[in-house]
Design a protein around this motif. Structure first.
Motif, PDB file in Angstrom:
ATOM      1  N   THR A 199       0.832  -1.209   0.000  1.00 31.23           N
ATOM      2  CA  THR A 199       0.000   0.000   0.000  1.00 31.23           C
ATOM      3  C   THR A 199       0.859   1.249   0.000  1.00 31.23           C
ATOM      4  O   THR A 199       0.605   2.209  -0.747  1.00 31.23           O
ATOM      5  N   GLU A 200       1.877   1.278   0.839  1.00 34.28           N
ATOM      6  CA  GLU A 200       2.755   2.445   0.908  1.00 34.28           C
ATOM      7  C   GLU A 200       3.487   2.649  -0.418  1.00 34.28           C
ATOM      8  O   GLU A 200       3.564   3.764  -0.943  1.00 34.28           O
ATOM      9  N   LEU A 201       4.055   1.572  -0.957  1.00 35.50           N
ATOM     10  CA  LEU A 201       4.816   1.692  -2.200  1.00 35.50           C
ATOM     11  C   LEU A 201       3.947   2.168  -3.353  1.00 35.50           C
ATOM     12  O   LEU A 201       4.321   3.083  -4.097  1.00 35.50           O
ATOM     13  N   THR A 202       2.778   1.584  -3.525  1.00 33.82           N
ATOM     14  CA  THR A 202       1.928   1.966  -4.657  1.00 33.82           C
ATOM     15  C   THR A 202       1.270   3.324  -4.438  1.00 33.82           C
ATOM     16  O   THR A 202       0.921   4.002  -5.407  1.00 33.82           O
ATOM     17  N   SER A 203       1.084   3.735  -3.180  1.00 28.21           N
ATOM     18  CA  SER A 203       0.607   5.095  -2.917  1.00 28.21           C
ATOM     19  C   SER A 203       1.648   6.112  -3.354  1.00 28.21           C
ATOM     20  O   SER A 203       1.321   7.146  -3.946  1.00 28.21           O
ATOM     21  N   TRP A 204       2.916   5.808  -3.043  1.00 26.12           N
ATOM     22  CA  TRP A 204       3.991   6.707  -3.471  1.00 26.12           C
ATOM     23  C   TRP A 204       4.053   6.773  -5.000  1.00 26.12           C
ATOM     24  O   TRP A 204       4.180   7.861  -5.581  1.00 26.12           O
ATOM     25  N   ILE A 205       3.936   5.627  -5.666  1.00 25.72           N
ATOM     26  CA  ILE A 205       3.958   5.622  -7.132  1.00 25.72           C
ATOM     27  C   ILE A 205       2.800   6.447  -7.690  1.00 25.72           C
ATOM     28  O   ILE A 205       2.967   7.266  -8.598  1.00 25.72           O
ATOM     29  N   ALA A 206       1.602   6.254  -7.132  1.00 23.68           N
ATOM     30  CA  ALA A 206       0.410   6.951  -7.640  1.00 23.68           C
ATOM     31  C   ALA A 206       0.454   8.444  -7.359  1.00 23.68           C
ATOM     32  O   ALA A 206      -0.260   9.215  -8.000  1.00 23.68           O
ATOM     33  N   SER A 207       1.265   8.876  -6.392  1.00 20.75           N
ATOM     34  CA  SER A 207       1.351  10.306  -6.086  1.00 20.75           C
ATOM     35  C   SER A 207       2.278  11.051  -7.038  1.00 20.75           C
ATOM     36  O   SER A 207       2.304  12.287  -7.053  1.00 20.75           O
ATOM     37  N   ASP A 208       3.049  10.314  -7.828  1.00 21.86           N
ATOM     38  CA  ASP A 208       3.992  10.927  -8.761  1.00 21.86           C
ATOM     39  C   ASP A 208       3.283  11.263 -10.065  1.00 21.86           C
ATOM     40  O   ASP A 208       2.677  10.371 -10.679  1.00 21.86           O
ATOM     41  N   PRO A 209       3.319  12.505 -10.533  1.00 22.27           N
ATOM     42  CA  PRO A 209       2.564  12.874 -11.741  1.00 22.27           C
ATOM     43  C   PRO A 209       2.948  12.052 -12.970  1.00 22.27           C
ATOM     44  O   PRO A 209       2.079  11.646 -13.743  1.00 22.27           O
ATOM     45  N   ASP A 210       4.259  11.800 -13.170  1.00 17.52           N
ATOM     46  CA  ASP A 210       4.682  11.048 -14.347  1.00 17.52           C
ATOM     47  C   ASP A 210       4.208   9.599 -14.281  1.00 17.52           C
ATOM     48  O   ASP A 210       3.734   9.036 -15.272  1.00 17.52           O
ATOM     49  N   ALA A 211       4.347   8.995 -13.111  1.00 18.43           N
ATOM     50  CA  ALA A 211       3.905   7.606 -12.957  1.00 18.43           C
ATOM     51  C   ALA A 211       2.390   7.508 -13.087  1.00 18.43           C
ATOM     52  O   ALA A 211       1.869   6.566 -13.696  1.00 18.43           O
ATOM     53  N   LYS A 212       1.685   8.469 -12.510  1.00 19.20           N
ATOM     54  CA  LYS A 212       0.221   8.450 -12.590  1.00 19.20           C
ATOM     55  C   LYS A 212      -0.248   8.561 -14.037  1.00 19.20           C
ATOM     56  O   LYS A 212      -1.169   7.839 -14.470  1.00 19.20           O
ATOM     57  N   ALA A 213       0.381   9.453 -14.803  1.00 13.77           N
ATOM     58  CA  ALA A 213       0.004   9.603 -16.203  1.00 13.77           C
ATOM     59  C   ALA A 213       0.309   8.328 -16.981  1.00 13.77           C
ATOM     60  O   ALA A 213      -0.486   7.900 -17.834  1.00 13.77           O
TER      61      ALA A 213
ATOM     62  N   GLN B 261       7.875   9.950 -22.814  1.00 10.68           N
ATOM     63  CA  GLN B 261       8.357  10.730 -23.952  1.00 10.68           C
ATOM     64  C   GLN B 261       9.084   9.898 -24.995  1.00 10.68           C
ATOM     65  O   GLN B 261       9.351  10.368 -26.102  1.00 10.68           O
ATOM     66  N   TRP B 262       9.409   8.638 -24.666  1.00 12.79           N
ATOM     67  CA  TRP B 262      10.051   7.750 -25.638  1.00 12.79           C
ATOM     68  C   TRP B 262       9.046   6.797 -26.279  1.00 12.79           C
ATOM     69  O   TRP B 262       9.423   5.933 -27.065  1.00 12.79           O
ATOM     70  N   GLY B 263       7.781   6.926 -25.905  1.00 12.98           N
ATOM     71  CA  GLY B 263       6.738   6.136 -26.547  1.00 12.98           C
ATOM     72  C   GLY B 263       6.340   4.865 -25.829  1.00 12.98           C
ATOM     73  O   GLY B 263       5.470   4.124 -26.309  1.00 12.98           O
ATOM     74  N   MET B 264       6.935   4.559 -24.681  1.00 11.71           N
ATOM     75  CA  MET B 264       6.561   3.344 -23.961  1.00 11.71           C
ATOM     76  C   MET B 264       5.221   3.551 -23.257  1.00 11.71           C
ATOM     77  O   MET B 264       4.979   4.600 -22.660  1.00 11.71           O
ATOM     78  N   HIS B 265       4.360   2.536 -23.289  1.00 13.34           N
ATOM     79  CA  HIS B 265       3.032   2.632 -22.690  1.00 13.34           C
ATOM     80  C   HIS B 265       2.848   1.550 -21.643  1.00 13.34           C
ATOM     81  O   HIS B 265       3.561   0.527 -21.631  1.00 13.34           O
ATOM     82  N   VAL B 266       1.883   1.736 -20.775  1.00  9.82           N
ATOM     83  CA  VAL B 266       1.597   0.749 -19.740  1.00  9.82           C
ATOM     84  C   VAL B 266       0.977  -0.501 -20.366  1.00  9.82           C
ATOM     85  O   VAL B 266       0.282  -0.424 -21.386  1.00  9.82           O
TER      86      VAL B 266
END
Length: 868
Positions: free
Chosen positions: A454-468, A476-481
């Motif tokens: 929960t802590e790790l994924t909350s930190w990831i989700a709080s980051d604008p780049d990771a969230k996007a 910016q290099w074209g990689m997608h989720v």
């Protein structure tokens, strides 16, 4: 100016200088008390100490001349006060190995000549039958090698094999890191404070060990390099013509013994001491192990803690709230739901902080030596944890997997990783074709619901780049989720890792033709090949660490075992070409001396988990007025954390949930005594490896947390006695917005207890430039959202409260326990008084001349040093 006036002016200046000096000395003294202990150790450093030992090794065998030469040496980094940890062993003057590189754990070294084996063995004069992992462990010592090799099932009767095989380099040096077990891990070894054990370092210098033409003849080196007679690699377990396990006979003649002694384990505690049971927070278990032994061996007031770390925090919180047996306390990082019903009133006692670490064994393909530094950010971790690399793709493939089509094959070919980790200074990263085609570097993680996830994924989700990225926006290099992990269908944060992608390519990668469907064809796995990539470890953090130590990834091979009807697990990686990562707590990373990645923090700096960086982060914690618990304000741009370049971003607090009523006086006293010892700056908060001290990988409470702990423990002692179910609901502000004066926020809260409503007030402090429209609290308030919950409308994701340190204890299912700093007031006043007395004469000396100027000049440097 008259002489009298000049004297008065000098006295006034002296008085001002005296006051300033007294203040400076007081601040320096108190700062030292707070800052020095956490800096006493650094995470992921081998535990070399004053007990480091070097002994004489065997005479080296020189194959070129078929003679023996000078004796070598063997060194062990730590030999006393050992716990379950990694011990570094090194040697010089040994015969260089040749042949294949060895695989950790002895799995793939059959053609290796002149290997070295390290065992943990019973006693200080062990036989081969005393050495854990040997083929004769537990057999008759009198029979020695003249007995059948034990079957695989009997070889390690009570715990996984910790034997380590390694190589000697061309210069005659080599090393190995072995996990030493205590009696808690292996009762048959039984290593504890009253039973010594030893390390055995065993180089194999050849000789006819199997005696195929008669009895073993270790002086016969005629066929050493054929591997037929020499115990080479797995040949250590070869049998002779009579079926006896003689393969190790000659190697054993060269063995070196280094005695070891261990710290007390929980089994040393007397059964008649006052007992407390606790559950939860596997991340804290290494600290609790030392505190538990220290508490039960306390001659003045012994307390025995029965602690179960195999239950994660959500389970422990539930058991505690329901008053189940075995849960007198629950250890946790996140608070319970304030609206949840509890059998007894309770409070949170902060007992320090731990961290979440990304550990790695990645070998430089140019040198075959381990790379020691790596940078990661939230988006890179999101890519890894969502299976977003196209690991099966290769140049010329006739098909691809739709969910990850077009993405890099593995992290080492990702332009984002390459930009953060350039191949300079002799550092070269593996290419994806030598990295198991990407399969082997998806992180090893624990399964099951936990605060770590929960802590790790909350930190990831709080980051604008990771969230996007998670929402579907390519980098910016074209990689997608990976489309199976897109946040519209699999939103972060999560509490447990569950692989989502079990898909595969529509056609055979090589031929481009449809997959075969024959039950005997490996093609039948093609349509679901993504499901083989990654399997969270369900058996807990200890098993995550051991997978890491053995460099065994959590993927599954396509190789199908027709006897078991299952696919084999991926094999351990070979030393020299490892690419494995794992996510665990900093306590294990420190105990096992694992390299850890530097992680991007709120200020954009890349920081590794060290005691100073975690202590710096703990000073940035903010308080949730609903529970009194603290956390880092991830995603906030208006906080002390957002400007703290020294803070490790994945630092998390540790709390004990403890009852303030409803238990017997004896039980309350035992709980309070244990927590008092754990939060005492002279013992439980003092870093060290001794029983009762704070284990490596953790940092102690901040000053604000110490105040909260003292007052909460006082409530535990005062509240002993009968009690029943209590219902408390904190419903938030009674009317309007909180009242703000300067940076103080006073929030009126309606508390309903057993149907009776009352109003209490929560005081907190805004950090940085927080306030209206700060994005961290609805309507400009100090906020009350917790980690893992959706943030307020318009926010960048899950947020922490933008409130500063307060001494509020928990509002759970208890009355609003408000913890002050009463316990610390008297000691602080006494310290200040002593400092004033001691500083007075010195202040008069320092108030004039160059000395005071130099001291004043040091202050800006100190501020810069600690990042403030």
């Amino acid at each position: 100016m008259s002489p009298r006036e000049a004297g008065a002016a000098r006295r006034r200046r002296g008085l001002r200088a005296y006051s300033a000096a007294v203040l400076a000395w007081t601040v320096a003294f108190m700062t030292a008390l707070v800052l020095l202990p956490p800096g006493a150790h650094t995470i992921a450093t081998a535990h070399a100490d004053s007990s480091s030992t070097t002994v004489q090794g065997p005479a080296v065998w020189i194959p070129a001349t078929q003679t023996y030469g000078a004796n070598g040496t063997v060194s062990v980094a730590q030999t006393t006060n050992l716990v379950d940890q990694i011990v570094h062993v090194s040697w010089t003057g040994f015969t260089p190995s040749s042949g294949n590189f060895v695989t950790v754990g002895g799995a793939s070294w059959t053609t290796l000549l002149y290997p070295v084996v390290v065992y943990e063995c019973r006693g200080v004069n062990p036989q081969i039958t005393d050495c854990y992992g040997s083929s004769h462990y537990g057999q008759s010592a009198a029979a020695g090698f003249q007995q059948p090799s034990a079957s695989a099932g009997l070889q390690v009767p009570d715990f996984p094999n910790n034997e380590i095989a390694s190589v000697t380099h061309a210069d005659g040096t080599g090393s190995a890191d072995i996990e030493v077990y205590t009696a808690n891990q292996s009762p048959t070894l039984g290593c504890d404070s009253t039973h010594q054990c030893s390390l055995v370092v065993e180089p194999n210098y050849g000789g006819d060990a199997t005696g195929l033409d008669g009895p073993p003849n270790c002086a016969d080196h005629g066929q050493d390099r054929t591997g037929g007679r020499m115990a080479t690699g797995s040949g250590l377990w070869l049998t002779d013509g009579n079926g006896f396990g003689d393969g190790e006979t000659c190697a054993w003649k060269n063995h070196v013994v280094i005695p070891m002694s261990f710290a007390p384990v929980a089994g040393a505690c007397a059964a008649n001491v006052a007992g407390v049971s606790a559950e939860g927070q596997p991340m804290l278990d290494r600290a609790l192990a030392q505190w538990t032994v220290g508490a039960c061996l306390n001659s003045a007031d012994p307390v025995s803690l029965q602690y179960s770390s195999d239950l994660t925090e959500p389970e422990a919180r539930s058991d505690f709230l329901q008053g189940r047996s075995g849960a007198d306390m629950a250890f946790t990082s996140l608070p319970a739901d304030p609206a949840a019903t509890s059998k007894n009133p309770y409070t949170y006692v902060p007992v320090g902080s731990t961290g979440i670490a990304v550990t790695f064994f990645i070998d430089n393909p140019g040198t075959r030596l381990p790379i020691t530094g790596m940078k990661l950010n939230a988006r890179l971790l999101a890519k890894l944890l969502t299976q977003s690399y196209d690991v099966y793709h290769y140049a010329g493939a006739k098909s691809d997997i739709p969910s990850v089509t077009g993405n890099p094959t593995c992290i080492f070919s990702d332009p984002e990783f390459q930009a953060l980790n350039p191949a300079t200074g002799g550092v070269f990263w593996p290419n994806c074709s030598t990295a198991g085609n990407g399969l082997d570097n998806i992180p090893i993680v624990m399964g099951g619901s936990s605060d770590l996830v929960t802590e790790l994924t909350s930190w990831i989700a709080s980051d604008p780049d990771a969230k996007a990225f998670l929402s579907g926006t390519p980098d910016q290099w074209g990689m997608h989720v990976n489309t199976f992990y897109k946040s519209s269908v699999y939103p972060y944060p999560i509490s447990t890792f569950v692989p989502q992608d079990g898909s595969g390519p529509p056609n055979n990668l090589q031929s481009g033709l449809p997959f075969g469907t024959s039950p005997t064809s490996i093609d039948r796995f093609g349509p679901k090949m993504q499901g083989f990539q990654w399997n969270p470890i369900q058996s807990g953090l200890d098993d995550v660490a051991r997978h890491m130590l053995q460099a065994t990834p959590s993927c599954i091979s396509w190789q199908f075992d027709t006897q078991s009807g299952q696919n084999d697990k991926c094999a351990a990686q070979t030393v020299g070409s490892r690419t494995v990562m794992a996510i665990m707590d900093t306590g294990r990373a420190a105990a096992f001396s694992l390299p850890t990645a530097a992680i991007a923090n709120g200020a954009g700096a890349y920081v590794a988990p060290t005691a100073p960086s975690m202590a710096s982060a703990a000073l940035d914690y903010v308080t949730d007025p609903k529970t009194g618990t603290q956390s880092l304000p991830w995603g906030s741009s208006h906080s002390g954390y957002s400007g703290d370049t020294a803070a490790y971003p994945l630092t998390v607090p540790n709390y004990a949930m403890a009852p303030t009523s409803g238990v017997s006086s004896a039980k309350a006293g035992s709980i309070a005594d244990f927590l008092s010892a754990a939060t005492d700056t002279r013992s439980g908060q003092l870093p060290g490896n001794q029983p009762g001290q704070l284990a490596p990988g953790y940092v102690g409470d901040s000053p604000a947390q110490l105040g909260q702990a003292g007052a909460a423990i006082a409530k535990i002692r005062a509240g002993a006695g009968p009690g029943g179910p209590v219902t408390v609901t904190a419903t938030g502000p009674v009317t309007g917005k909180p009242t703000t004066s300067g940076n103080e926020v006073v929030t009126p809260v309606t508390v309903t207890k057993n149907g009776t409503a009352s109003v209490s007030y929560s005081t907190s402090t805004l950090g940085g430039n927080g306030g209206a429209n700060g994005g961290d609290g609805a309507n400009g308030s100090s906020g009350s959202s917790s980690k893992g919950a959706a943030g307020p409308a318009g926010s960048s994701g899950p947020t922490h409260n933008l409130s500063g340190s307060t001494t509020a204890a928990a509002v759970g299912k208890a009355s609003a326990d408000t913890a002050g700093i009463g316990r610390l007031i008297l000691p602080i006043l006494l310290i200040i008084g002593l400092v004033l007395v001691a500083a007075g004469p010195a202040a008069l000396v320092l108030s004039s001349g160059g000395v005071s100027t130099k001291l004043r000049a040091l202050w800006p440097q100190a501020k810069r040093r600690f990042g403030r």
